[in-house]
Design a protein around this motif. Structure first.
Motif, short mmCIF file in Angstrom:
data_model
loop_
_atom_site.label_atom_id
_atom_site.label_comp_id
_atom_site.label_asym_id
_atom_site.label_seq_id
_atom_site.Cartn_x
_atom_site.Cartn_y
_atom_site.Cartn_z
N ILE A 250 -27.84 -34.23 5.97
CA ILE A 250 -28.45 -35.39 6.64
C ILE A 250 -28.08 -36.68 5.92
O ILE A 250 -27.74 -37.69 6.55
CB ILE A 250 -29.99 -35.22 6.71
CG1 ILE A 250 -30.35 -34.04 7.61
CG2 ILE A 250 -30.66 -36.50 7.20
CD1 ILE A 250 -31.82 -33.65 7.59
N ALA A 251 -28.12 -36.65 4.59
CA ALA A 251 -27.79 -37.84 3.80
C ALA A 251 -26.34 -38.26 4.04
O ALA A 251 -26.04 -39.45 4.24
CB ALA A 251 -28.02 -37.57 2.31
N GLY B 112 -26.08 -39.71 7.50
CA GLY B 112 -26.75 -41.00 7.51
C GLY B 112 -25.90 -42.10 6.88
O GLY B 112 -25.85 -43.23 7.38
N GLY C 16 -26.88 -35.41 14.64
CA GLY C 16 -28.05 -36.00 15.31
C GLY C 16 -28.95 -36.76 14.34
O GLY C 16 -29.17 -37.96 14.49
N VAL C 17 -29.46 -36.03 13.31
CA VAL C 17 -30.38 -36.66 12.35
C VAL C 17 -29.63 -37.68 11.49
O VAL C 17 -30.09 -38.80 11.29
CB VAL C 17 -31.03 -35.60 11.43
CG1 VAL C 17 -32.18 -36.24 10.65
CG2 VAL C 17 -31.52 -34.40 12.21
N GLY C 18 -28.45 -37.26 10.99
CA GLY C 18 -27.71 -38.11 10.06
C GLY C 18 -26.92 -39.22 10.73
O GLY C 18 -27.31 -40.39 10.67
N LEU D 177 -26.12 -40.22 13.97
CA LEU D 177 -26.70 -41.07 15.03
C LEU D 177 -28.00 -41.73 14.58
O LEU D 177 -28.28 -42.87 14.93
CB LEU D 177 -26.90 -40.27 16.32
CG LEU D 177 -25.60 -39.85 17.00
CD1 LEU D 177 -25.87 -39.04 18.25
CD2 LEU D 177 -24.74 -41.06 17.33
N GLY D 178 -28.79 -41.03 13.77
CA GLY D 178 -30.01 -41.62 13.22
C GLY D 178 -29.68 -42.79 12.29
O GLY D 178 -30.36 -43.81 12.28
N GLY D 179 -28.63 -42.62 11.50
CA GLY D 179 -28.21 -43.69 10.57
C GLY D 179 -27.50 -44.83 11.28
O GLY D 179 -27.57 -45.98 10.86
#
Lengths: 120, 157
Positions: free
Chosen positions: B35-36, B39, B97-99, B101-103
């Motif tokens: 995720i990091a 992001g 998704g989390v990393g 696009l979230g970032g």
């Protein structure tokens, strides 16, 4: 240097959103996406403070562009609103869309005003 | 036996999905590092676009508007593809998704830019940006999801 600070801030912000979301969901079983709302409001408050301060460019890159940018999310917010609509929770979807925008704007305004008041 | 990826509300993590519930306890370091990394990539792409297309406080933030609407289109596409693949690779959703696009997308810059336009005495721009982003994002995510799901259904028929 700026690039490294942005990357560092984002490397903390993105996992923190994931962990916050998990923590909130493990306490609330509701279909309403409280976790995403929480990170979006908290990030808007902090960015409001940073802009009102005003922060040094290095702090702004690390905490503003990197951390707040990666902590908060528009993609997750919009997908959740879509899914709420598709699963028949139209009122929750509308509440999420309007409530997130209103709460985010209120938080940004409060953070900015607080920083301005403190720095005179 | 494959477990259901749907129905989920939250693309970041949805504890009603069994695989999401387990992923952090089985390999926490891998998940958080993935995720990091995502992001960081997303945030740097956003910062780069905002850098090449800056806006005055009273002007319409085109860079952030484009980032948020395109990111919403892409999350719709991604989740439709992952749903079609029963979740796909276990690190695909955390990374993309989390990393990424979230970032890449941001709610804080959106809120603060609206507030700054109001402070600068441009309520028209503030309102136009506020409404255009939220409506554009919802249309984009709906289109991304519907078009991708439709194409995948046709391709597998």
């Amino acid at each position: 240097m700026t690039v490294l600070l942005i990357a560092l801030g984002a490397a903390v912000g993105a996992p923190l959103r994931y962990l916050t979301d998990r923590a909130v969901q493990s306490r609330h079983g509701s279909a309403f996406p409280w976790g995403t709302l929480l990170v979006n409001v908290a990030g808007s408050l902090l960015l409001g403070v940073l802009v009102g301060w005003p922060a040094d460019p290095a702090v702004s890159a690390l905490l503003g562009t990197g951390f707040c940018g990666a902590l908060t999310t528009y993609s997750t917010f919009s997908y959740e609103t879509l899914r709420l609509t598709r699963s028949g929770h139209r009122l929750l979807a509308l509440t999420n869309a309007l409530g997130s925008v209103a709460a985010g704007l209120a938080a940004a305004t409060a953070g900015y005003a607080l920083a301005r008041a403190l720095t005179g | 036996m494959p477990e259901p990826f749907e129905p989920r509300t939250d693309p970041d993590v949805d504890l009603r999905v069994p695989a999401d519930r387990r992923e952090l306890t089985t390999r926490p370091a891998t998940i958080l590092a993935t995720i990091a990394a995502g992001g960081m990539l997303g945030a740097l792409a956003r910062a780069g676009l905002q850098h090449v297309a800056p806006h005055p406080t009273t002007g319409f933030p085109w860079a952030t508007f484009s980032i948020n609407t395109s990111g919403c289109l892409l999350i719709g596409v991604l989740m439709a593809v992952l749903g079609h693949l029963d979740g796909g690779h276990p690190l695909a959703r955390p990374f993309l998704g989390v990393g990424v696009l979230g970032g890449f997308t941001t709610f804080s810059t959106y809120a603060v830019d609206v507030q700054q336009a109001l402070v600068a005495g441009a309520p028209g721009t503030a309102l136009a940006y506020l409404a255009a982003t939220v409506l554009g994002a919802l249309v984009a995510v709906g289109l991304g999801d519907a078009l991708t799901a439709g194409l995948l259904r046709r391709a597998t028929r």
